[in-house]
Design a protein around this motif. Structure first.
Motif, PDB file in Angstrom:
ATOM      1  N   SER B  37       0.838  -1.205   0.000  1.00  0.00           N
ATOM      2  CA  SER B  37       0.000   0.000   0.000  1.00  0.00           C
ATOM      3  C   SER B  37       0.872   1.253   0.000  1.00  0.00           C
ATOM      4  O   SER B  37       0.547   2.243  -0.671  1.00  0.00           O
ATOM      5  N   GLY B  38       2.014   1.205   0.701  1.00  0.00           N
ATOM      6  CA  GLY B  38       2.931   2.337   0.646  1.00  0.00           C
ATOM      7  C   GLY B  38       3.494   2.535  -0.746  1.00  0.00           C
ATOM      8  O   GLY B  38       3.640   3.666  -1.211  1.00  0.00           O
ATOM      9  N   LEU B  39       3.748   1.422  -1.428  1.00  0.00           N
ATOM     10  CA  LEU B  39       4.289   1.494  -2.796  1.00  0.00           C
ATOM     11  C   LEU B  39       3.272   2.122  -3.735  1.00  0.00           C
ATOM     12  O   LEU B  39       3.617   2.969  -4.567  1.00  0.00           O
ATOM     13  N   SER B  41       1.014   4.268  -2.922  1.00  0.00           N
ATOM     14  CA  SER B  41       0.977   5.700  -2.636  1.00  0.00           C
ATOM     15  C   SER B  41       2.155   6.411  -3.285  1.00  0.00           C
ATOM     16  O   SER B  41       2.002   7.500  -3.851  1.00  0.00           O
ATOM     17  N   LEU B  42       3.342   5.785  -3.208  1.00  0.00           N
ATOM     18  CA  LEU B  42       4.534   6.416  -3.776  1.00  0.00           C
ATOM     19  C   LEU B  42       4.389   6.584  -5.279  1.00  0.00           C
ATOM     20  O   LEU B  42       4.662   7.658  -5.843  1.00  0.00           O
ATOM     21  N   GLU B  60       0.777  13.350  -0.840  1.00  0.00           N
ATOM     22  CA  GLU B  60       0.678  11.901  -0.988  1.00  0.00           C
ATOM     23  C   GLU B  60       1.983  11.229  -0.558  1.00  0.00           C
ATOM     24  O   GLU B  60       1.970  10.205   0.129  1.00  0.00           O
ATOM     25  N   SER B  65       2.588   7.679   1.715  1.00  0.00           N
ATOM     26  CA  SER B  65       3.576   6.603   1.650  1.00  0.00           C
ATOM     27  C   SER B  65       4.522   6.647   2.837  1.00  0.00           C
ATOM     28  O   SER B  65       5.105   5.637   3.180  1.00  0.00           O
ATOM     29  N   THR B  69       2.386   4.350   6.341  1.00  0.00           N
ATOM     30  CA  THR B  69       3.040   3.043   6.371  1.00  0.00           C
ATOM     31  C   THR B  69       3.603   2.763   7.767  1.00  0.00           C
ATOM     32  O   THR B  69       3.406   1.675   8.323  1.00  0.00           O
TER      33      THR B  69
END
Lengths: 231, 86
Positions: B37-39, B41-42, B60, B65, B69
């Motif tokens: 999920s962090g990826l 967002s990034l 964002e 991210s 996270t």
């Protein structure tokens, strides 16, 4: 099996909606009415070089107040939920943080704090602003927590920063009602020259306090989460 | 809108779908889901930057991210401790 079927059905439906949105997309040839007003009149009305900041703080300032309130409520609820668990200072089997993390934190925390302050002080000139700068400040606090999980943070200081910033934000908004055109009007201070650091009336002041408030809220959330332990 | 812009956007979208698949793939565990999920967002923040919205991109990247996270990892840690002792 049945639930998996329904999930697939739901995903297909959502996919169909997005595909039809994508193929039905017609790019605008000109700005619509509201956007045109902002593009043409923002500099004259607010003196801010960053139109997004002018919209967020002035034209849609009430929404920003609402967002900050939502964040405040979240931080308060996290504190409330965790208030029942014991404030554990004795931690079991806590592995020592690595040398790399400790040294890197010493180097990076001042730079990160500086970047956060830069981002929200220059919010009316360059991309960025209170929310982004506040999040960067909070990530510096996060680094401190990771490097030394037993570090004591002053809860009084965090709550004082948080409440004073919120009060100043609302007070500037009310001053705008008295001395200028309405709630959160930025023309209570001189607009100055476009592009200067001290310009755009009250926008840099409001954004700085929003940055401090957001940073304090995120920090209090993380400090609460890391300090409490299961009873 | 230039061709290279469209190609980069499509590549980013593909990478985001791959990151989403990582999160629902059989045999995943919770840390991998959080990282995925962090990826997403990034990659979304890079997409926002391509779409000329640097303010949204910064929000964002910093909140979506970065902080979220780590907050998820904090909470995951606490929840695991809860299941151990309770």
């Amino acid at each position: 099996m049945v639930s998996r079927f329904f999930v697939l059905l739901l995903l297909t439906g959502v996919g169909a909606i997005f595909v039809s949105l994508m193929f039905g997309y017609v790019p605008d040839n000109a700005l619509n009415l509201t956007a045109r007003y902002y593009a043409e009149n923002t500099v004259r009305d607010t003196g801010a070089a960053n139109i997004v900041a002018a919209i967020v703080v002035t034209f849609r300032g009430l929404d920003t107040l609402g967002e900050v309130t939502v964040l405040f409520l979240t931080a308060a609820i996290v504190g409330l939920v965790l208030a029942g668990s014991q404030q554990g200072r004795l931690r079991r089997e806590q592995p020592a943080p690595g040398e790399l993390l400790v040294t890197g934190t010493r180097l990076l925390v001042p730079l990160t704090l500086l970047l956060g302050v830069y981002v929200f002080v220059n919010g009316h000139l360059t991309p960025g602003g209170g929310f982004q700068g506040g999040a960067i400040l909070a990530s510096a606090v996060l680094m401190l927590l990771l490097a030394d999980p037993l570090r004591e943070f002053s809860h009084q200081l965090i709550s004082a920063i948080e409440s004073i910033s919120g009060l100043v934000f609302v007070a500037i908004g009310l001053l705008g009602m008295v001395y200028a055109g309405g709630f959160l009007d930025n023309r209570i201070l001189p607009l100055g020259t476009l592009g200067d650091l001290i310009s755009a009336g009250a926008i840099p002041v409001i954004y700085s306090f929003i940055g401090l408030k957001v940073g304090a809220e995120f920090s209090s959330m993380m400090v609460n989460l890391s300090e409490t332990e299961e009873p | 809108m230039s061709t290279i812009f469209i190609i980069m956007s499509l590549l980013l979208c593909g990478a985001m779908i791959v990151a989403g698949l990582m999160a629902v793939w059989p045999g995943r565990n919770l840390p991998i889901v959080i990282l995925a999920s962090g990826l997403v967002s990034l990659l979304a923040s890079v997409q926002f930057l391509l779409l000329a919205a640097p303010d949204v991109a910064m929000t964002e990247a910093a909140i979506g991210s970065g902080l979220t996270t780590f907050l998820f990892f904090f909470v995951l840690n606490r929840v695991r401790k809860g299941t151990h002792h309770g």
